[in-house]
Design a protein around this motif. Structure first.
Motif, short mmCIF file in Angstrom:
data_model
loop_
_atom_site.label_atom_id
_atom_site.label_comp_id
_atom_site.label_asym_id
_atom_site.label_seq_id
_atom_site.Cartn_x
_atom_site.Cartn_y
_atom_site.Cartn_z
N SER A 2 0.83 -1.17 0.00
CA SER A 2 0.00 0.00 0.00
C SER A 2 0.87 1.22 0.00
N SER A 4 0.95 5.37 0.56
CA SER A 4 0.26 6.54 1.06
C SER A 4 1.27 7.67 1.11
N ASP A 516 -4.18 2.26 0.89
CA ASP A 516 -3.54 3.12 1.88
C ASP A 516 -3.30 2.35 3.18
N LEU A 517 -2.76 3.05 4.13
CA LEU A 517 -2.42 2.41 5.40
C LEU A 517 -3.65 1.82 6.10
N LYS A 518 -4.76 2.52 6.06
CA LYS A 518 -5.97 2.02 6.72
C LYS A 518 -6.41 0.70 6.11
N ASP A 519 -6.35 0.60 4.78
CA ASP A 519 -6.72 -0.66 4.13
C ASP A 519 -5.75 -1.77 4.49
N GLU A 522 -6.61 -3.08 7.99
CA GLU A 522 -8.03 -3.26 8.28
C GLU A 522 -8.34 -4.61 8.94
N GLN A 615 3.39 7.58 12.24
CA GLN A 615 2.27 7.57 11.31
C GLN A 615 1.52 6.24 11.37
N VAL A 619 -2.42 5.63 12.59
CA VAL A 619 -3.42 5.01 11.74
C VAL A 619 -3.97 3.73 12.38
N ALA A 620 -3.09 2.96 13.03
CA ALA A 620 -3.51 1.71 13.67
C ALA A 620 -4.21 1.93 15.00
N ASP A 621 -4.18 3.18 15.49
CA ASP A 621 -4.77 3.51 16.80
C ASP A 621 -4.11 2.66 17.90
#
Length: 675
Positions: A2, A4, A516-519, A522, A615, A619-621
C-alpha cells in the motif's frame, strides 16, 4: 503493498510510505494440532492389527497395545525435539545434532517412510471399500464377489492421483477438516466399543494368548540363524518390530508444532497427551476388542486387511445393523486413510523443500509452478513413485507393511541420538521439556532416559534388519540411492549451497497491496494494538519481551520495519542503513512461532523511521509503541525524536493515552502521550 503519500507540507519531507504485509500469522489450538497428527497416526488402527496377526499370530493385540504405550515415550521424545525449536522436524534435528551426513541419511529414511505411508494407507482404504461392497453383495444374495486386491489397487491409484493434483495446486489439509474427521472417527469408535461390550456380555469372549507363532516369512533371515530364536526377550523384540508400523505418522507432531498457539509449550504438551489417549483407545483398544470377539482363524482368512470391518460384522445383532456399523467404520477409515495419503505427499514435499533450503538439491527440484507456486517437480516425483509402489504391491497390504518399518525405526534412532548430542552441544539452552530420567551434574542433565530409549530403538531396528528382509533390502537400497542423489546434487549445487549456508534460512514472505495504510491494517480486530518497531535481526530483545507479556486475546501486535530510502536532501546521519528485510522478517516470524502468538509484520519505506513509526501507530490507533535502544542515537535521543514525530502526525485528539517504551536488556524508559 500500500502506498500513502503524506502532504507536501510535511516538515520531515517523507518521500513515500509503502506497506508490505507478510504472512498474517495465525495459530491453532492444541486440539486442532492433535487432530492433524491423529489423521495420520490414528489411521494405522485400520491395518496394524491385521498385519501383526499375519506375522506372529493371535498374540498380536498385546503387542499393538504395547506399541501404543511406547508411543507415549516417543511423544515425549518429540516434545523435547520441539522444545529446541529447530525448524524442520527430524531432518533438521539430526543435522544440528549429528551433522550433514547423518542428516542426509535421516532424510533418505524419512522419504522412504513417506513413500510407503501413502500406498499402505490408500491400499488399506481400498480393502475396506472392497470388503463393504462384498458385504452388501452377500446381504442381497449376489453370486459373485469383487476381488478386494483389485479394488484396493484401483482405489489406491485414484486417491493418490487426486491428492497429487491437489498438492500441485497447493491445497493442503486444513486443521478444521482434520478435527471433523477425528470427531466423526471418535463417535464411530465409541459406538463400536459400546456394541463390542454388549456383544461380549451376550456371547462371551476369549482372552488372546501371549504365545508367539511366527510365520516363516515373518522371520526373514533370522529363521536361518540358529542363535536368533524367536523365543524369550528376542522373540518379544521381533514381535514388537512387526507391530511398530502402528506408530505411522507420530512424527507429524514435529511438523505442526510451529502452528500451535500461545502458550505454546503447555499447548504442545496437551496436544501430545490428547494424541496418546486417543491412539491408546482407538488403535490399542479397538484392536484388542477385535481379537477378543473375532475368532483368530476368521481374522487370518477374511479380515486380515480390514480388521475393524470384521469387528463390526462380528457383533451380536441383526445383519442390517451390522452392515450399517460396517459402513460407518469404512467411511471413517477411508476418510482417515485418505488423509494419511495427503499427509504423506505434504510431508515428503515439505521435507524435500527443507533439504533444498540447505542448498543440497539443484534448481530442478526447486522449480516453482508458474500458476500455483508449488515445487511441482518434487510432487510429481513422489506421487509417481507411490503409484509404482501400489502397482508393484498388487494390493497386498502385508507386503507393504513388511517394507514399511525400515524408515520410521531408523529415523527415530537417529533423532534420539541427535537430541542426546544436542544435550551436550546446547547444554546451557533452556528447554520447556526434558525427556524423563535425568541425572543432574552441576548445570547439566545427563540423559539417562534418552540413552535407554535409544538403546531400545536401536535393538528393535537391528532385529528388524534380520526379520524384515523385504524392508531391509528395499530400505537400504533406497536410502543409499537417495543419499547418493543428495550428495551428487549438493556437489553440483555447491556454489549456491555455500551462499545459502552463509545467508542462513530465509522465510518465504508474501506481499499484499492495498490503497492506503488504513486498508493495509483493516484486518486488525482486537480492541488493543501494540506497535513494535524493529531494525535489525540481531536486536529483537524488545520484540521477544513483548511476546512474553502481551495478552493475545485482546491485543494485536504490529511489527514494523521502516526501510530507509535515498534522499540527497536528507542528511545521511539522520538515516539508518538498510538491512535485508527477508532476514529480518525471518527472525521476526521465528519469534512469533516460538511463542505461538499471531502478529502482523509490516514494512514501510521512508526517509525518517520515527515519522513512519508515528504515522503507522496513529493510523492503527495503537496504545503502545515499543522500540529497542539504538546504538547510533541512544535511548534519550530516540525518545525526543519520536515525541517530535508524534507531534507532526497527530491530527486529532487522542481517544486514549499512547505509551512509548524503549526496552533493552535490564532497562526501560517510557513516555506517555495524552491530550
Amino acid at each position: 503493498m500500500s502506498s500513502s503519500t503524506p502532504s507536501a507540507q510535511s516538515p520531515l519531507r517523507v518521500k513515500k510510505v509503502v506497506v508490505i504485509t507478510t504472512a498474517m500469522l495465525t495459530f491453532i489450538p492444541f486440539w486442532k494440532a492433535a487432530a492433524i497428527v491423529l489423521c495420520d497416526f490414528g489411521s494405522s488402527a485400520f491395518y496394524a492389527g491385521g498385519l501383526a496377526m499375519r506375522a506372529f499370530g493371535p498374540a498380536f493385540p498385546w503387542y499393538i497395545l504395547a506399541v501404543m504405550l511406547f508411543a507415549g515415550l516417543l511423544l515425549m521424545l518429540e516434545l523435547e525435539a520441539c522444545s529446541l525449536f529447530v525448524r524442520g522436524g527430524a531432518y533438521k534435528i539430526v543435522r544440528e545434532g549429528l551433522g550433514d551426513r547423518m542428516a542426509k541419511l535421516a532424510a533418505s529414511a524419512l522419504v522412504f517412510d513417506f513413500l510407503l505411508t501413502g500406498p499402505i494407507s490408500a491400499v488399506t482404504a481400498g480393502h475396506y471399500l472392497g470388503g463393504l461392497f462384498n458385504s452388501f453383495l452377500t446381504q442381497f444374495g449376489a453370486s459373485f464377489h469383487l476381488p478386494e486386491r483389485g479394488v484396493a489397487v484401483v482405489f489406491g491409484l485414484l486417491v493418490t492421483g487426486y491428492f497429487w493434483r491437489q498438492n500441485v495446486k497447493g491445497i493442503e489439509e486444513s486443521s478444521s477438516k482434520s478435527a471433523k474427521i477425528i470427531a466423526f472417527s471418535l463417535a464411530v469408535c465409541f459406538l463400536l466399543a459400546i456394541w463390542s461390550f454388549i456383544t461380549i456380555a451376550l456371547q462371551g469372549a476369549h482372552v488372546p494368548p501371549t504365545q508367539l507363532n511366527f510365520a516363516p516369512d515373518a522371520l526373514g533371515w533370522a529363521g536361518k540363524i540358529d542363535w536368533m530364536k524367536a523365543v524369550g526377550l528376542l522373540g518379544m523384540i521381533m514381535a514388537f518390530g512387526h507391530s511398530i508400523l502402528a506408530l505411522s505418522g507420530i512424527e507429524t507432531l514435529s511438523q505442526v508444532y510451529r502452528e500451535i498457539e500461545y502458550p505454546k509449550a503447555q499447548n504442545l504438551k496437551k496436544a501430545a497427551l490428547l494424541i496418546f489417549i486417543f491412539a491408546l483407545l482407538f488403535t490399542g483398544g479397538l484392536t484388542f476388542l477385535s481379537a477378543v470377539i473375532i475368532p483368530p482363524d476368521l481374522i487370518a482368512s477374511k479380515y486380515g486387511d480390514n480388521l475393524l470391518s470384521g469387528l463390526a460384522m462380528s457383533m451380536a445383532g441383526p445383519n442390517l445393523l451390522k452392515l450399517l456399523m460396517q459402513t460407518l467404520v469404512v467411511v471413517a477409515g477411508v476418510v482417515m486413510l485418505s488423509g494419511a495419503v495427503n499427509t504423506s505427499l505434504i510431508g515428503s514435499n515439505a521435507l524435500m523443500n527443507r533439504i533444498a533450503e540447505d542448498g543440497i538439491l539443484t534448481d530442478w527440484f526447486r522449480k516453482i509452478h508458474r500458476k500455483y507456486g508449488t515445487t511441482y517437480h518434487v510432487i510429481h516425483l513422489i506421487a509417481a513413485l507411490q503409484a509404482v509402489i501400489i502397482l508393484l504391491s498388487g494390493g497386498n497390504v502385508y507386503l507393504l507393511g513388511e517394507a514399511y518399518a525400515f524408515g520410521v525405526m531408523w529415523c527415530f534412532v537417529l533423532e534420539a541420538a541427535a537430541i542426546m548430542a544436542l544435550r551436550f552441544k546446547r547444554r546451557g539452552e533452556k528447554r520447556d521439556f526434558l525427556f524423563p530420567l535425568n541425572v543432574r551434574y552441576e548445570n547439566f542433565y545427563i540423559p539417562v532416559g534418552l540413552g535407554l530409549l535409544s538403546l531400545f530403538l536401536l535393538s528393535v531396528a537391528v532385529v528388524n534388519l534380520f526379520t524384515k528382509s523385504i524392508a531391509t533390502v528395499a530400505g537400504i537400497s533406497f536410502t543409499i540411492f537417495l543419499y547418493a542423489v543428495f550428495t551428487l546434487s549438493e556437489r553440483l549445487n555447491a556454489k549456491k549451497a555455500n551462499t545459502m549456508f552463509e545467508e542462513g534460512y530465509r522465510e518465504r514472505v508474501n506481499a499484499e497491496t492495498s490503497l492506503d495504510l488504513k486498508d493495509a491494517l483493516e484486518d486488525l480486530s482486537q480492541p488493543n494494538r501494540v506497535l513494535v518497531a524493529v531494525k535489525t535481526p540481531e536486536h529483537l530483545y524488545h520484540l521477544e519481551e513483548t511476546l512474553r507479556t502481551v495478552n493475545p486475546d485482546d491485543t494485536d501486535v504490529i511489527v514494523l520495519y521502516s526501510k530507509p530510502v535515498e534522499n540527497l536532501l536528507y542528511r545521511q546521519d539522520m538515516r539508518s542503513a538498510a538491512v535485508d528485510e527477508h532476514e529480518l522478517f525471518t527472525q521476526v516470524i521465528f519469534l512469533a512461532e516460538k511463542y505461538g502468538l499471531p502478529i502482523t509484520p509490516v514494512m514501510v519505506q521512508s526517509n525518517d523511521a520515527f515519522y513512519a513509526i508515528a504515522q503507522v501507530a496513529a493510523v492503527a490507533d495503537a496504545k503502545e509503541i515499543i522500540m529497542g535502544v539504538s546504538g547510533l542515537h541512544g535511548a534519550q535521543t530516540q525518545m525526543e525524536r519520536i515525541v517530535m514525530a508524534w507531534g507532526a502526525v497527530k491530527e486529532h485528539e487522542l481517544n486514549h493515552p499512547v505509551k512509548v517504551r524503549i526496552i533493552w536488556e535490564g532497562r526501560e524508559i517510557s513516555y506517555r502521550f495524552t491530550n
